[in-house]
Design an enzyme around this catalytic site. Structure first.
Site, PDB file in Angstrom:
ATOM      1  N   ASP A   8      16.675 -23.238  15.252  1.00 45.72           N
ATOM      2  CA  ASP A   8      16.984 -23.661  16.623  1.00 45.72           C
ATOM      3  C   ASP A   8      17.478 -25.107  16.540  1.00 45.72           C
ATOM      4  O   ASP A   8      17.728 -25.632  15.436  1.00 45.72           O
ATOM      5  CB  ASP A   8      15.775 -23.466  17.556  1.00 45.72           C
ATOM      6  N   CYS A  65      12.409 -24.257  12.702  1.00 41.90           N
ATOM      7  CA  CYS A  65      12.352 -24.819  14.050  1.00 41.90           C
ATOM      8  C   CYS A  65      11.540 -26.106  13.953  1.00 41.90           C
ATOM      9  O   CYS A  65      11.275 -26.592  12.845  1.00 41.90           O
ATOM     10  CB  CYS A  65      11.801 -23.820  15.074  1.00 41.90           C
ATOM     11  N   THR A  67       8.368 -26.859  14.501  1.00 38.90           N
ATOM     12  CA  THR A  67       7.095 -26.667  13.797  1.00 38.90           C
ATOM     13  C   THR A  67       7.149 -25.565  12.746  1.00 38.90           C
ATOM     14  O   THR A  67       6.271 -25.496  11.891  1.00 38.90           O
ATOM     15  CB  THR A  67       6.004 -26.256  14.804  1.00 38.90           C
ATOM     16  N   HIS A  98       1.603 -12.860  -3.650  1.00 41.07           N
ATOM     17  CA  HIS A  98       0.576 -12.023  -3.014  1.00 41.07           C
ATOM     18  C   HIS A  98       1.090 -11.221  -1.816  1.00 41.07           C
ATOM     19  O   HIS A  98       0.660 -10.088  -1.619  1.00 41.07           O
ATOM     20  CB  HIS A  98      -0.589 -12.898  -2.525  1.00 41.07           C
ATOM     21  N   HIS A 134      -2.449  -6.158  -4.015  1.00 39.36           N
ATOM     22  CA  HIS A 134      -1.512  -6.803  -3.090  1.00 39.36           C
ATOM     23  C   HIS A 134      -0.620  -5.757  -2.408  1.00 39.36           C
ATOM     24  O   HIS A 134      -0.349  -5.851  -1.211  1.00 39.36           O
ATOM     25  CB  HIS A 134      -0.676  -7.850  -3.820  1.00 39.36           C
TER      26      HIS A 134
END
Ligand code: RB5
Length: 144
Positions: A8, A65, A67, A98, A134
């Site tokens: 963004d 973005c 965060t 993993h 996994h």
């Protein structure tokens, strides 16, 4: 390896640096936008990149973005996406081994671009372990 990338406005300039890094290191990259600093809605770009990855057209996706949180929430709504928000190289390595994460999310306002490039490098270069436990857990993610 083919990489789909999107951001963004909060990650726009940062995205450019990552694209330069990917181009210099032999990755095939498609930029799904945004293409300016103008305010925009992160789910739009998260969904475009996520769909490009689940379609099989791209091997991996990278989303940025402010965060990294909005992008990871949005990408993980798309079936088949395992998006990992990483702020350190240990997590970038572990989530490939993993979780077989297929989308990397970064927070442009949370970590510097040099660290982000290290994270991108580790994340792209680490293979899934293919460990039985996994694989079992990854299969469980799709059966809720
Ligand atoms: C945009 O201001 C900001 O909310 C966005 O980049 C992101 O951090 C959302 O999770």
């Amino acid at each position: 390896m083919k990489v789909a990338i999107g951001s963004d406005h909060g990650g726009f300039e940062y995205k450019g640096k990552i694209i330069d890094f990917l181009n210099k290191n032999g990755y095939e990259v498609k930029d799904f936008g945004t293409y300016s600093n103008e305010s925009c809605d992160y789910p739009e770009y998260a969904h475009q990149v996520a769909k490009a990855v689940v379609s099989g057209e791209f091997d991996r996706g990278i989303l940025i973005c402010g965060t990294g949180i909005g992008m990871s929430i949005a990408a993980n709504k798309v079936k088949g996406i395992r998006a990992a928000l990483c702020s350190d190289t240990f997590s970038a390595h572990a989530t490939r081994e993993h979780n077989d994460s297929n989308v990397l999310c970064l927070g442009a306002r949370a970590i510097g671009d040099e660290l982000a490039l290290d994270i991108v490098k580790v994340w792209l270069e680490t293979d899934f372990s293919n460990g039985e436990r996994h694989l079992r857990r990854i299969n469980m993610l799709e059966n809720v």
